[in-house]
Design an enzyme around this catalytic site. Structure first.
Site, PDB file in Angstrom:
ATOM      1  N   GLY A 110       4.904  59.974   1.106  1.00  0.00           N
ATOM      2  CA  GLY A 110       4.081  60.543   0.031  1.00  0.00           C
ATOM      3  C   GLY A 110       2.744  59.828  -0.060  1.00  0.00           C
ATOM      4  N   LYS A 111       2.781  58.507   0.001  1.00  0.00           N
ATOM      5  CA  LYS A 111       1.524  57.735  -0.088  1.00  0.00           C
ATOM      6  C   LYS A 111       0.697  57.910   1.179  1.00  0.00           C
ATOM      7  CE  LYS A 111       1.981  55.632  -4.136  1.00  0.00           C
ATOM      8  NZ  LYS A 111       1.027  55.731  -5.238  1.00  0.00           N
ATOM      9  N   TYR A 138       8.573  58.185  -0.928  1.00  0.00           N
ATOM     10  CA  TYR A 138       7.496  57.345  -1.467  1.00  0.00           C
ATOM     11  C   TYR A 138       6.517  56.962  -0.359  1.00  0.00           C
ATOM     12  CZ  TYR A 138       5.359  53.387  -3.980  1.00  0.00           C
ATOM     13  OH  TYR A 138       4.478  52.510  -4.575  1.00  0.00           O
ATOM     14  N   GLY A 177      19.199  37.821   1.294  1.00  0.00           N
ATOM     15  CA  GLY A 177      18.040  37.278   0.584  1.00  0.00           C
ATOM     16  C   GLY A 177      17.014  36.646   1.513  1.00  0.00           C
ATOM     17  N   ASN A 185      14.212  42.359 -12.349  1.00  0.00           N
ATOM     18  CA  ASN A 185      15.673  42.206 -12.286  1.00  0.00           C
ATOM     19  C   ASN A 185      16.094  40.751 -12.433  1.00  0.00           C
ATOM     20  OD1 ASN A 185      16.297  44.885 -11.921  1.00  0.00           O
ATOM     21  ND2 ASN A 185      17.297  44.627  -9.952  1.00  0.00           N
TER      22      ASN A 185
HETATM   23  P1  NAD Z   1       4.957  52.386 -13.061  1.00  0.00           P
HETATM   24  O1  NAD Z   1       6.189  53.145 -12.709  1.00  0.00           O
HETATM   25  O2  NAD Z   1       5.031  51.352 -14.131  1.00  0.00           O
HETATM   26  O3  NAD Z   1       3.766  53.349 -13.446  1.00  0.00           O
HETATM   27  C1  NAD Z   1       3.626  54.649 -12.947  1.00  0.00           C
HETATM   28  C2  NAD Z   1       3.121  55.525 -14.080  1.00  0.00           C
HETATM   29  O4  NAD Z   1       2.908  56.864 -13.585  1.00  0.00           O
HETATM   30  C3  NAD Z   1       4.121  55.633 -15.228  1.00  0.00           C
HETATM   31  O5  NAD Z   1       3.444  55.489 -16.461  1.00  0.00           O
HETATM   32  C4  NAD Z   1       4.709  57.030 -15.056  1.00  0.00           C
HETATM   33  O6  NAD Z   1       5.185  57.577 -16.269  1.00  0.00           O
HETATM   34  C5  NAD Z   1       3.522  57.779 -14.481  1.00  0.00           C
HETATM   35  N1  NAD Z   1       3.889  58.961 -13.700  1.00  0.00           N
HETATM   36  C6  NAD Z   1       4.838  59.058 -12.735  1.00  0.00           C
HETATM   37  N2  NAD Z   1       4.882  60.299 -12.249  1.00  0.00           N
HETATM   38  C7  NAD Z   1       3.922  61.024 -12.913  1.00  0.00           C
HETATM   39  C8  NAD Z   1       3.498  62.372 -12.869  1.00  0.00           C
HETATM   40  N3  NAD Z   1       4.070  63.255 -12.012  1.00  0.00           N
HETATM   41  N4  NAD Z   1       2.504  62.762 -13.701  1.00  0.00           N
HETATM   42  C9  NAD Z   1       1.933  61.888 -14.575  1.00  0.00           C
HETATM   43  N5  NAD Z   1       2.311  60.591 -14.664  1.00  0.00           N
HETATM   44  C10 NAD Z   1       3.307  60.172 -13.841  1.00  0.00           C
HETATM   45  O7  NAD Z   1       4.435  51.725 -11.689  1.00  0.00           O
HETATM   46  P2  NAD Z   1       3.249  50.702 -11.412  1.00  0.00           P
HETATM   47  O8  NAD Z   1       3.852  49.487 -10.832  1.00  0.00           O
HETATM   48  O9  NAD Z   1       2.375  50.601 -12.576  1.00  0.00           O
HETATM   49  O10 NAD Z   1       2.498  51.450 -10.218  1.00  0.00           O
HETATM   50  C11 NAD Z   1       1.292  52.159 -10.433  1.00  0.00           C
HETATM   51  C12 NAD Z   1       0.783  52.685  -9.100  1.00  0.00           C
HETATM   52  O11 NAD Z   1       0.569  51.595  -8.200  1.00  0.00           O
HETATM   53  C13 NAD Z   1       1.747  53.640  -8.409  1.00  0.00           C
HETATM   54  O12 NAD Z   1       0.997  54.677  -7.809  1.00  0.00           O
HETATM   55  C14 NAD Z   1       2.384  52.780  -7.352  1.00  0.00           C
HETATM   56  O13 NAD Z   1       2.797  53.535  -6.240  1.00  0.00           O
HETATM   57  C15 NAD Z   1       1.273  51.813  -6.993  1.00  0.00           C
HETATM   58  N6  NAD Z   1       1.800  50.551  -6.465  1.00  0.00           N
HETATM   59  C16 NAD Z   1       2.365  49.629  -7.287  1.00  0.00           C
HETATM   60  C17 NAD Z   1       2.878  48.457  -6.740  1.00  0.00           C
HETATM   61  C18 NAD Z   1       3.490  47.383  -7.589  1.00  0.00           C
HETATM   62  O14 NAD Z   1       3.973  46.391  -7.050  1.00  0.00           O
HETATM   63  N7  NAD Z   1       3.463  47.470  -8.893  1.00  0.00           N
HETATM   64  C19 NAD Z   1       2.841  48.251  -5.363  1.00  0.00           C
HETATM   65  C20 NAD Z   1       2.280  49.230  -4.553  1.00  0.00           C
HETATM   66  C21 NAD Z   1       1.743  50.375  -5.116  1.00  0.00           C
HETATM   67  N1  UDP Z   2      15.980  42.973  -4.352  1.00  0.00           N
HETATM   68  C1  UDP Z   2      17.037  42.089  -4.560  1.00  0.00           C
HETATM   69  N2  UDP Z   2      17.672  42.110  -5.758  1.00  0.00           N
HETATM   70  C2  UDP Z   2      17.315  42.941  -6.769  1.00  0.00           C
HETATM   71  C3  UDP Z   2      16.239  43.842  -6.567  1.00  0.00           C
HETATM   72  C4  UDP Z   2      15.595  43.829  -5.332  1.00  0.00           C
HETATM   73  O1  UDP Z   2      17.384  41.301  -3.669  1.00  0.00           O
HETATM   74  O2  UDP Z   2      17.949  42.876  -7.844  1.00  0.00           O
HETATM   75  C5  UDP Z   2      15.269  42.924  -3.064  1.00  0.00           C
HETATM   76  C6  UDP Z   2      15.073  44.273  -2.376  1.00  0.00           C
HETATM   77  O3  UDP Z   2      16.187  44.585  -1.576  1.00  0.00           O
HETATM   78  C7  UDP Z   2      13.815  44.016  -1.570  1.00  0.00           C
HETATM   79  C8  UDP Z   2      13.012  43.028  -2.428  1.00  0.00           C
HETATM   80  O4  UDP Z   2      13.955  42.454  -3.330  1.00  0.00           O
HETATM   81  O5  UDP Z   2      14.141  43.384  -0.358  1.00  0.00           O
HETATM   82  C9  UDP Z   2      11.889  43.683  -3.212  1.00  0.00           C
HETATM   83  O6  UDP Z   2      12.421  44.780  -3.898  1.00  0.00           O
HETATM   84  P1  UDP Z   2      11.551  45.672  -4.896  1.00  0.00           P
HETATM   85  O7  UDP Z   2      12.397  46.839  -5.281  1.00  0.00           O
HETATM   86  O8  UDP Z   2      11.015  44.816  -5.966  1.00  0.00           O
HETATM   87  O9  UDP Z   2      10.280  46.126  -4.036  1.00  0.00           O
HETATM   88  P2  UDP Z   2      10.082  46.770  -2.581  1.00  0.00           P
HETATM   89  O10 UDP Z   2      11.366  46.727  -1.810  1.00  0.00           O
HETATM   90  O11 UDP Z   2       9.625  48.153  -2.821  1.00  0.00           O
HETATM   91  O12 UDP Z   2       9.069  45.886  -1.960  1.00  0.00           O
END
Ligand code: NAD
Ligand code: UDP
Length: 312
Positions: free
Chosen positions: A147-148, A144, A206, A189
């Site tokens: 990838g980004k 991930y 935590g 969660n």
């Molecule tokens: P999400 O998982 O709810 O949404 C992702 C969407 O992309 C889903 O509808 C999924 O079906 C679709 N998708 C996945 N792979 C695909 C593919 N190969 N082809 C077509 N569609 C595909 O996640 P989200 O929280 O809505 O995140 C949206 C974007 O924002 C993502 O790119 C994520 O990396 C980025 N982002 C989100 C957060 C967050 O906290 N929500 C934080 C950082 C970045």
């Molecule tokens: N986390 C947790 N309990 C859960 C799910 C996540 O303590 O049930 C923690 C996880 O280890 C991380 C933080 O919460 O430190 C945020 O996790 P999340 O998966 O939401 O996002 P990311 O780690 O990608 O920021």
């Protein structure tokens, strides 16, 4: 008015963006492979003359006529992006490559939903856009994170080589209605566990921190970035930083104060701290978050209460 393509438009953030653009009277093509997206998130627009839904995987090229591409397609929860990490890397790399190819062909502006994960487990705190990050290239989060990072690189190379108009947004942890109940991310969660009367699962002790942005604020920042003149990368997030234990306590106390907090092992490479510097967003976009964690938890809990009651 624009012709918008929203990849990942049936997901959590994508579907809120669909709502905002449709409410503004724009044309929207929602493209999704439904890996973590749900038709229910966009069902209310099916049949609307400005709305089109396409089931498609962004790892395959597609030809469409649009002038704005909001490229969000990619699973965002560690549970989902680690389920098939090779596919996740393909989605970020090939997906962004295909969407940039489309943007170039039709002269569209492309906004990439990048992430605070490009900073990895940061040695600089809080994180400004100038920080280059500390990412493990071979760990379980790399599919991930890296990838980004390559997706960002592709954007800037398309801009330099082909003059493609790009906007790069680094999104920090965002929460709100339409997250999946079994999504695995921390806010969903904890809320679902508390609603079901189960102990809340802290990973590690935590003490790790995150900064939580409410979805409406995030989408406002995204729209301002797309409409503005600044390429980015720009951090969009809420600088209010909380330990995961504090988050658990707040969620529990709002839903069922007596519940226990249990601990589970901390996943590999889990970042210890995360907080955005949002000076650039303030200066260049006139944006800052307006919803506190307490205010944002309310509609989020209400949403999950409904989902848990319906058993889905
Ligand atoms: P999400 O998982 O709810 O949404 C992702 C969407 O992309 C889903 O509808 C999924 O079906 C679709 N998708 C996945 N792979 C695909 C593919 N190969 N082809 C077509 N569609 C595909 O996640 P989200 O929280 O809505 O995140 C949206 C974007 O924002 C993502 O790119 C994520 O990396 C980025 N982002 C989100 C957060 C967050 O906290 N929500 C934080 C950082 C970045
Ligand atoms: N986390 C947790 N309990 C859960 C799910 C996540 O303590 O049930 C923690 C996880 O280890 C991380 C933080 O919460 O430190 C945020 O996790 P999340 O998966 O939401 O996002 P990311 O780690 O990608 O920021």
């Amino acid at each position: 008015m624009h012709r918008n393509l929203i990849t990942g438009g049936a997901g959590f953030l994508g579907s809120h963006l669909v709502d905002r653009l449709m409410q503004a009277g724009e044309e929207v093509i929602c493209l999704d492979n439904f890996y973590t997206g749900r038709k229910d998130n966009i069902r209310h627009w099916l049949g609307h003359p400005n709305f089109e839904l396409i089931r498609h995987d962004v790892t395959e090229p597609i030809r469409l006529e649009v002038d704005r591409i909001w490229h969000l397609a990619c699973p965002a929860s560690p549970v989902h992006y680690q389920f098939n990490p090779i596919k996740t890397a393909k989605t970020s790399f090939l997906g962004t490559y295909n969407m940039l190819g489309l943007a170039r062909r039709v002269g569209a502006r492309l906004l990439l939903a990048s992430t605070s994960e490009v900073y990895g487990d940061p040695e600089v705190h809080p994180q400004p856009e100038s920080y280059r990050g500390c990412v493990n290239t071979i760990g379980i989060r790399s599919c991930y994170d890296e990838g980004k990072r390559i997706a960002e690189t592709l954007c800037f190379d398309y801009q330099r080589m082909h003059g493609t108009e790009i906007r790069v947004m680094r999104i920090f942890n965002t929460y709100g209605p339409r997250m999946l109940p079994d999504d695995g991310r921390v806010v969903s969660n904890f809320i679902v566990q508390a609603l079901q009367g189960q102990p809340l699962t802290l990973y590690g002790d935590g003490s790790q921190t995150r900064s939580f942005c409410y979805v409406d604020d995030l989408i406002e920042g995204m729209i301002r970035l797309m409409n503005g003149e600044h390429t980015g990368p720009i951090n969009i997030g809420n600088p209010g930083e909380f330990t995961i234990r504090q988050l658990a306590e707040r969620v529990r106390d709002r839903i069922q104060p007596g519940l226990e907090l249990t601990t589970q092992p901390l996943p590999q490479d889990d970042p210890l701290q995360r907080q955005p510097v949002i000076d650039l967003a303030r200066e260049l976009l006139g944006w800052e978050p307006t919803v506190s964690l307490e205010e944002g938890l309310e509609p989020t809990i209400a949403y999950f209460r409904e989902r848990v009651r319906e058993g889905r």
